[in-house]
Design an enzyme around this catalytic site. Structure first.
Site, mmCIF file in Angstrom:
data_model
loop_
_atom_site.group_PDB
_atom_site.id
_atom_site.type_symbol
_atom_site.label_atom_id
_atom_site.label_comp_id
_atom_site.label_asym_id
_atom_site.label_seq_id
_atom_site.Cartn_x
_atom_site.Cartn_y
_atom_site.Cartn_z
ATOM 1 N N GLY A 139 0.763 -1.236 0.000
ATOM 2 C CA GLY A 139 0.000 0.000 0.000
ATOM 3 C C GLY A 139 0.793 1.284 0.000
ATOM 4 O O GLY A 139 0.206 2.367 -0.106
ATOM 5 N N GLU A 166 4.421 -6.495 1.630
ATOM 6 C CA GLU A 166 3.812 -6.829 0.335
ATOM 7 C C GLU A 166 3.698 -5.625 -0.591
ATOM 8 O O GLU A 166 2.611 -5.303 -1.075
ATOM 9 C CB GLU A 166 2.402 -7.414 0.551
ATOM 10 N N PRO A 167 4.787 -4.929 -0.862
ATOM 11 C CA PRO A 167 4.658 -3.796 -1.772
ATOM 12 C C PRO A 167 4.370 -4.267 -3.195
ATOM 13 O O PRO A 167 4.896 -5.291 -3.632
ATOM 14 C CB PRO A 167 6.040 -3.137 -1.698
ATOM 15 N N GLY A 168 3.523 -3.529 -3.876
ATOM 16 C CA GLY A 168 3.269 -3.793 -5.290
ATOM 17 C C GLY A 168 3.641 -2.555 -6.073
ATOM 18 O O GLY A 168 4.734 -2.422 -6.640
ATOM 19 N N TYR A 195 -10.161 5.237 -11.346
ATOM 20 C CA TYR A 195 -9.851 5.877 -10.055
ATOM 21 C C TYR A 195 -9.667 7.386 -10.179
ATOM 22 O O TYR A 195 -9.121 8.001 -9.270
ATOM 23 C CB TYR A 195 -8.548 5.321 -9.465
ATOM 24 N N CYS A 211 -15.155 3.497 -27.594
ATOM 25 C CA CYS A 211 -16.472 4.134 -27.639
ATOM 26 C C CYS A 211 -17.079 4.272 -26.257
ATOM 27 O O CYS A 211 -18.015 3.556 -25.885
ATOM 28 C CB CYS A 211 -17.390 3.331 -28.552
ATOM 29 N N GLU A 212 -16.531 5.156 -25.460
ATOM 30 C CA GLU A 212 -16.980 5.445 -24.105
ATOM 31 C C GLU A 212 -16.497 6.847 -23.790
ATOM 32 O O GLU A 212 -15.329 7.142 -24.048
ATOM 33 C CB GLU A 212 -16.269 4.544 -23.074
ATOM 34 N N TYR A 231 -0.572 -1.687 -12.129
ATOM 35 C CA TYR A 231 -2.007 -1.663 -12.420
ATOM 36 C C TYR A 231 -2.294 -1.040 -13.783
ATOM 37 O O TYR A 231 -3.316 -0.391 -13.994
ATOM 38 C CB TYR A 231 -2.776 -0.941 -11.288
HETATM 39 C C1 LIG Z 1 -3.061 -5.090 -3.706
HETATM 40 C C2 LIG Z 1 -2.443 -5.683 -2.498
HETATM 41 C C3 LIG Z 1 -1.121 -5.391 -2.155
HETATM 42 C C4 LIG Z 1 -0.275 -4.399 -2.917
HETATM 43 O O1 LIG Z 1 -0.750 -3.120 -2.820
HETATM 44 P P1 LIG Z 1 0.127 -1.904 -3.413
HETATM 45 O O2 LIG Z 1 -0.689 -0.717 -3.146
HETATM 46 O O3 LIG Z 1 0.308 -2.163 -4.857
HETATM 47 O O4 LIG Z 1 1.418 -1.909 -2.676
HETATM 48 C C5 LIG Z 1 -0.569 -6.034 -1.065
HETATM 49 N N1 LIG Z 1 -1.288 -6.912 -0.317
HETATM 50 C C6 LIG Z 1 -2.571 -7.203 -0.609
HETATM 51 C C7 LIG Z 1 -3.298 -8.161 0.240
HETATM 52 C C8 LIG Z 1 -3.190 -6.615 -1.698
HETATM 53 O O5 LIG Z 1 -4.469 -6.896 -1.971
#
Ligand SMILES: *Cc1c(COP(=O)(O)O)cnc(C)c1O
Length: 441
Positions: free
Chosen positions: A260, A297-299, A340, A366-367, A395
């Site tokens: 997050g 859990e960084p994404g 978003y 077409c939106e 994303y």
């Molecule tokens: C989406 C998600 C993440 C990653 O979130 P980011 O905002 O991309 O860092 C980590 N853990 C869980 C459970 C998620 O659903």
């Protein structure tokens, strides 16, 4: 202390703001990714095209690993942010684990790094029996369980397969994280997690189960959170629960802090190292005295700013008082602005003389929701020009679709002076392949 996953990367980065991977390089003045010109990449691979910097992804992972090097910490990259096999491979080789939310994502990890399954955590509110079985067979590190019903299902599948399931309850700490409502997840009214006040009783109810092993506690309060405070507040509550469990004779060795951590989508300088260290400090402060394992859990933070979506201008059109710049990329390629109201910087790959104009940058779908920017000041562009939508590595492709029967873009990974095609452009034939022709014979 047993440090199964401890990984200290070589210090390859210096503190302070690192250069963005996408920069204008002289003498030609065109936007580059690392050492490679986006004009060259567009010529070679076509548009729309996703371009990623491998160097920046590796650098961001290293920042996280270094910030938590004093702990038994494991970075489990959130696969859903960008699930390209080449990116998963790059991260696995550098010691990352993975946070998955489907059986499909587990198959991706199995395809590129089968030995990394010991570093996989499985999140998500709705796991099917088949997905659970696949993960049990792969002997993943931890199931993040989001309801009592899921815990019962997990126990039943584990019993059947005679595989012990290590699990964490994903608790809902009821902290408010200021972000877009669609990506805020940590409030009691959200579908995610288990009310933290109910978690103790649920842990107790399965403490003696032969096929379930209490392994940890997990949280994930949302995405694109810019302040470290809510992360600290959530950790405070989680650590309190750890101590309660301890007193109840249920030791918990692993805290999963979720992902997050947000980035800056508005250009300018962004000090990623400072952000990560602020985040690490907030967690460390809340977890003072906890010496178990910490999962992160960084994404987005690892991949967003490493990527750009490269598009070509098809036409510039005036309707009434408005000017529309229509590109060959559309909402099916990058849906974040439509979904978003997300902001992406848009820059011409080569600048032209002239004053910026206020325009809408839109795709051909077409939106009316098919836009990348509204009322945006953009340097002058003409048909045939290239523009780059920045910070599109997370994303972006992951949420792309074939809406309007549009084949999805190719993806290129830039490593040093090399650009590697990591996903070829789809063809319409790819899109039609799974369908049945219903014409009468
Ligand atoms: C989406 C998600 C993440 C990653 O979130 P980011 O905002 O991309 O860092 C980590 N853990 C869980 C459970 C998620 O659903």
């Amino acid at each position: 202390m047993h440090r199964l996953f401890h990984w200290i990367p070589k210090l390859t980065t210096t503190p302070g703001p690192s250069p963005r991977p996408f920069r204008f390089l002289q003498p030609h003045g065109a936007l580059h990714c690392g050492a490679l010109s986006l004009e060259t990449l567009a010529r070679k691979f076509g548009t729309p095209l996703y371009v990623y910097s491998a160097d920046q992804i590796a650098e961001r992972l290293a920042l996280f690993q270094q910030a938590f090097a004093g702990r038994d910490a494991l970075v489990c990259y959130a696969v859903k942010a960008n699930s390209a096999l080449a990116i998963l491979n790059l991260l696995a080789r550098r010691g990352a684990g993975f946070d998955i939310v489907s059986g499909g994502e587990l198959e991706r990890v199995l395809a590129v790094a089968p030995d990394a399954t010991a570093r996989v955590v499985f999140s998500g509110v709705g796991k099917t029996p088949q997905e659970i079985d696949l993960a049990l067979a792969a002997d993943i590190l931890q199931f993040n369980v989001e309801s009592q019903a899921e815990l019962e299902l997990l126990a039943a599948r584990a019993r059947r397969l005679k595989r012990k399931a290590r699990f964490a309850l994903r608790v809902n700490p009821d902290v408010f994280a200021e972000t877009h409502p669609y990506i805020s997840t940590g409030l009691r009214e959200h579908k995610f997690g288990i009310d933290i006040r109910r978690a103790l009783a649920l842990y107790k109810s399965v403490a003696g189960d032969r096929w379930l092993q209490v392994h940890g506690i997990s949280v994930h309060i949302g995405s694109q959170i810019r302040s470290a405070d809510p992360f600290g507040a959530a950790m405070d509550r989680v650590y309190k629960l750890v101590r309660q469990l301890h007193r109840a004779g249920i030791p918990v060795h692993c805290i999963d802090a979720g992902g997050g951590l947000g980035i800056d989508y508005h250009g300018g300088s962004f000090d990623a190292a400072a952000k990560v260290s602020e985040y690490a400090q907030a967690l460390d402060q809340a977890l003072d005295g906890f010496n178990g394992r910490l999962l992160l859990e960084p994404g987005r933070f690892l991949v967003a700013q490493a990527g750009a979506l490269l598009a070509r201008v098809l036409c510039v059109k005036r309707n009434g008082s408005k000017t529309f710049v229509i590109t060959d990329a559309a909402m099916n390629d990058l849906i974040r602005p439509a979904l978003y109201q997300a902001h992406h910087e848009i820059v011409p790959v080569r600048s032209r003389a002239g004053k910026p104009r206020i325009v809408d940058v839109v795709g051909p779908v077409c939106e009316s929701g098919d836009f990348f920017a509204r009322d945006r000041s953009l340097a002058p562009v003409r048909p045939g020009d290239l523009v780059a939508l920045l910070d599109a590595g997370a994303y972006g492709m992951a949420q792309s679709s074939n809406y309007n029967t549009r084949p999805r873009p190719a993806e290129v990974l830039v490593e040093g002076r090399k650009a590697r095609l990591i996903r070829r452009r789809e063809t319409v034939a790819d899109l039609l392949a799974p369908e049945q022709d219903v014409q009468e014979k």
